[in-house]
Design a protein around this motif. Structure first.
Motif, PDB file in Angstrom:
ATOM      1  N   ALA A 168      30.386  47.580  56.924  1.00 59.84           N
ATOM      2  CA  ALA A 168      30.332  48.284  55.637  1.00 59.84           C
ATOM      3  C   ALA A 168      29.781  49.695  55.818  1.00 59.84           C
ATOM      4  O   ALA A 168      30.286  50.655  55.201  1.00 59.84           O
ATOM      5  N   HIS A 169      28.767  49.842  56.661  1.00 55.25           N
ATOM      6  CA  HIS A 169      28.216  51.172  56.928  1.00 55.25           C
ATOM      7  C   HIS A 169      29.259  52.073  57.596  1.00 55.25           C
ATOM      8  O   HIS A 169      29.408  53.251  57.235  1.00 55.25           O
ATOM      9  N   ASP A 172      31.870  53.354  55.197  1.00 55.79           N
ATOM     10  CA  ASP A 172      31.416  54.465  54.354  1.00 55.79           C
ATOM     11  C   ASP A 172      31.601  55.818  55.030  1.00 55.79           C
ATOM     12  O   ASP A 172      31.714  56.846  54.355  1.00 55.79           O
ATOM     13  N   ARG A 173      31.640  55.826  56.357  1.00 58.01           N
ATOM     14  CA  ARG A 173      31.766  57.079  57.097  1.00 58.01           C
ATOM     15  C   ARG A 173      33.210  57.466  57.366  1.00 58.01           C
ATOM     16  O   ARG A 173      33.487  58.565  57.849  1.00 58.01           O
ATOM     17  N   GLU A 174      34.123  56.541  57.110  1.00 55.54           N
ATOM     18  CA  GLU A 174      35.533  56.818  57.370  1.00 55.54           C
ATOM     19  C   GLU A 174      36.070  57.853  56.382  1.00 55.54           C
ATOM     20  O   GLU A 174      35.803  57.774  55.190  1.00 55.54           O
ATOM     21  N   GLN A 175      36.835  58.789  56.910  1.00 48.03           N
ATOM     22  CA  GLN A 175      37.420  59.820  56.071  1.00 48.03           C
ATOM     23  C   GLN A 175      38.810  59.441  55.574  1.00 48.03           C
ATOM     24  O   GLN A 175      39.299  59.970  54.580  1.00 48.03           O
ATOM     25  N   GLN A 180      39.195  53.160  55.594  1.00 47.30           N
ATOM     26  CA  GLN A 180      38.024  52.768  54.820  1.00 47.30           C
ATOM     27  C   GLN A 180      38.273  51.456  54.086  1.00 47.30           C
ATOM     28  O   GLN A 180      37.427  50.558  54.085  1.00 47.30           O
ATOM     29  N   THR A 184      36.391  47.917  54.807  1.00 48.84           N
ATOM     30  CA  THR A 184      35.682  47.281  53.699  1.00 48.84           C
ATOM     31  C   THR A 184      36.140  45.841  53.531  1.00 48.84           C
ATOM     32  O   THR A 184      35.330  44.932  53.286  1.00 48.84           O
TER      33      THR A 184
END
Length: 210
Positions: A168-169, A172-175, A180, A184
């Protein structure tokens, strides 16, 4: 030295094949359920009673020799709160760690930042690396068949939950929205697996996992 031969290892796939031939047409769902439970219990009891270390190693590498599809045909449809369902999830987690250890390490490390205390239950040496993660999942799977099923399921559940939080962390950083979303979804599935294994561990400890 005793001359008594060790109990012969019996893999679950032939049990399914032999019984399936008796079913006319499509397999009956209840019979498929019975097969899953019978094979899981036979495998667990057979290894636990064996005095031959090679038997345990065969079970450890069952996916490599027989393929994940054979286990899927027996156990993947079983609910998580049953023995075949719990063993299926344990084998899937073990296979993922063996085949994608680098990815597992990355997600696991991220997860320890959120719930660091859970790593003590998982029992992965710190700081975790590829060899340690693989060895730990081997140890967990081996333990499930040598008398420590509740502990093994609990440790596996902790590993999955840590990886879920780490995934999950990273999501959150995926562009890229597609990546993403994919990560998730993976995090959600890992969390479900971890919670299911944890509940199975509680049931195994209480003697109600069957």
């Amino acid at each position: 030295m005793s001359s008594t031969p060790s109990p012969r290892f019996r893999r679950p796939a032939p049990l399914f094949a032999a019984r399936a031939e008796e079913i006319p047409g499509a397999p009956d769902p209840q019979l498929a359920t019975d097969l899953g439970h019978e094979s899981a219990r036979a495998l667990l009891d057979g290894v636990y009673r064996s005095t031959d270390p090679a038997v345990v190693e065969r079970v450890l590498h069952l996916v490599e020799t027989e393929g994940l599809d054979d286990l899927a045909s027996l156990w993947s449809g079983s609910p998580a709160e049953t023995l075949p369902g719990a063993l299926w999830r344990l084998y899937v987690l073990h296979t993922w760690a063996q085949r994608n250890a680098h990815d597992v390490v990355r997600r696991y490390r991220e997860g320890t930042h959120t719930i660091p205390g859970l790593r003590y239950l998982a029992g992965v040496a710190e700081p975790p690396d590829i060899d340690q993660v693989r060895a730990t999942l081997d140890e967990i799977l081996r333990g499930a068949f040598t008398g420590d099923l509740p502990i093994a399921l609990g440790r596996a559940g902790a590993v999955a939950v840590l990886c879920a939080h780490g995934t999950a962390h990273l999501a959150d950083r995926e562009q890229t929205p597609e990546l993403q979303h994919a990560m998730t979804t993976q995090a959600s599935r890992l969390l479900s697996t971890g919670e299911e294994l944890t509940e199975a561990a509680r049931m195994a400890e209480a003697g109600t996992l069957s």
